[in-house]
Design an enzyme around this catalytic site. Structure first.
Site, PDB file in Angstrom:
ATOM      1  N   GLU A 166     -53.491  85.361  85.009  1.00  0.00           N
ATOM      2  CA  GLU A 166     -52.349  84.511  85.697  1.00  0.00           C
ATOM      3  C   GLU A 166     -51.582  85.473  86.593  1.00  0.00           C
ATOM      4  O   GLU A 166     -50.975  85.080  87.750  1.00  0.00           O
ATOM      5  CB  GLU A 166     -51.180  83.887  84.562  1.00  0.00           C
ATOM      6  CG  GLU A 166     -52.116  83.009  83.661  1.00  0.00           C
ATOM      7  CD  GLU A 166     -52.280  83.875  82.366  1.00  0.00           C
ATOM      8  OE1 GLU A 166     -52.924  84.943  82.491  1.00  0.00           O
ATOM      9  OE2 GLU A 166     -51.973  83.342  81.427  1.00  0.00           O
TER      10      GLU A 166
ATOM     11  N   CYS B 232     -49.481  83.988  77.845  1.00  0.00           N
ATOM     12  CA  CYS B 232     -48.690  84.772  77.167  1.00  0.00           C
ATOM     13  C   CYS B 232     -47.172  84.410  77.469  1.00  0.00           C
ATOM     14  O   CYS B 232     -46.817  84.000  78.311  1.00  0.00           O
ATOM     15  CB  CYS B 232     -49.405  85.923  76.856  1.00  0.00           C
ATOM     16  SG  CYS B 232     -48.874  87.220  78.246  1.00  0.00           S
TER      17      CYS B 232
ATOM     18  N   HIS C  18     -53.211  90.625  83.438  1.00  0.00           N
ATOM     19  CA  HIS C  18     -53.628  89.237  82.973  1.00  0.00           C
ATOM     20  C   HIS C  18     -53.904  88.411  84.046  1.00  0.00           C
ATOM     21  O   HIS C  18     -53.509  88.538  85.286  1.00  0.00           O
ATOM     22  CB  HIS C  18     -52.627  88.516  82.214  1.00  0.00           C
ATOM     23  CG  HIS C  18     -52.222  89.409  80.863  1.00  0.00           C
ATOM     24  ND1 HIS C  18     -51.691  88.758  79.924  1.00  0.00           N
ATOM     25  CD2 HIS C  18     -52.887  90.499  80.276  1.00  0.00           C
ATOM     26  CE1 HIS C  18     -51.737  89.343  78.730  1.00  0.00           C
ATOM     27  NE2 HIS C  18     -52.301  90.596  79.035  1.00  0.00           N
TER      28      HIS C  18
HETATM   29 ZN   LIG Z   1     -50.685  86.914  79.882  1.00  0.00          ZN
END
Ligand SMILES: [Zn+2]
Length: 185
Positions: A91, A119, A89
């Site tokens: 981040e 998330c 992801h």
């Molecule tokens: Zn994430």
């Protein structure tokens, strides 16, 4: 640095560690209007990074990490499809690059900017990295973990609780995602 690292680092037009135009001793700026301007500019860079995910049919999410002095430490975009890695992801990749740039895992005082609410995994990584602040674009009412469905980063039981600044350029961040999902149908 391998080709991939160089490409990732150069995409927002800035190399990690490079001073951004607004860099000074106080980041983010104390004055609210200046702070909002800086967040808008940083979100623009994250949005730009997000668009690169479209080339690999990845959900367009972009993130970056800025140091307490306003220098860019890391960037990332969602690469789950491209890398076939469920943890790739935006981040997580931005946090990893920032730690590599600093030569240490503690991102204390740093600001993470991301186009979509993190998330559960990313919120956990952000808290573990001791990031001071999360600036996010679009909220994620289905899977967001910084206030929408869960609030991993501000849980009372946590010892490290980053500040959350939501809704920065929310319309643009949301539109980019909506357009992506419309073309996927
Ligand atoms: Zn994430």
């Amino acid at each position: 640095m391998d080709d991939d690292g160089a490409r990732q680092a150069s995409e927002p037009g800035q190399a990690p560690g490079l001073a951004l135009p607004w860099a000074d001793d106080t980041f983010p700026p104390v004055h609210a209007a200046q702070r909002a301007q800086v967040y808008d500019a940083l979100m623009g860079m994250a949005l730009h990074e997000a668009t690169h995910a479209l080339a690999s049919d990845d959900v367009p999410v972009g993130a970056l990490v800025v140091s307490p002095r306003g220098t860019l430490l890391g960037v990332g975009r969602n690469r789950r499809e491209e890398a076939q890695d469920p943890t790739a992801h935006a981040e997580v990749l931005a946090v990893r690059q920032a730690a590599a740039t600093l030569g240490g895992w503690r991102l204390e005082g740093c600001t993470l900017v991301v186009t979509l609410e993190p998330c559960v995994m990313c919120a956990g990584a952000i808290a573990l990295a001791r990031v001071a602040r999360v600036v996010l674009g679009a909220w994620d009412p289905k899977a967001g973990a910084t206030g929408s469905v869960w609030d991993v980063v501000r849980d009372r039981r946590s010892t490290h609780r980053p500040e959350v600044v939501g809704g920065v350029r929310e319309a643009e961040c949301g539109a980019l995602l909506r357009e992506f999902f419309e073309t996927q149908r």
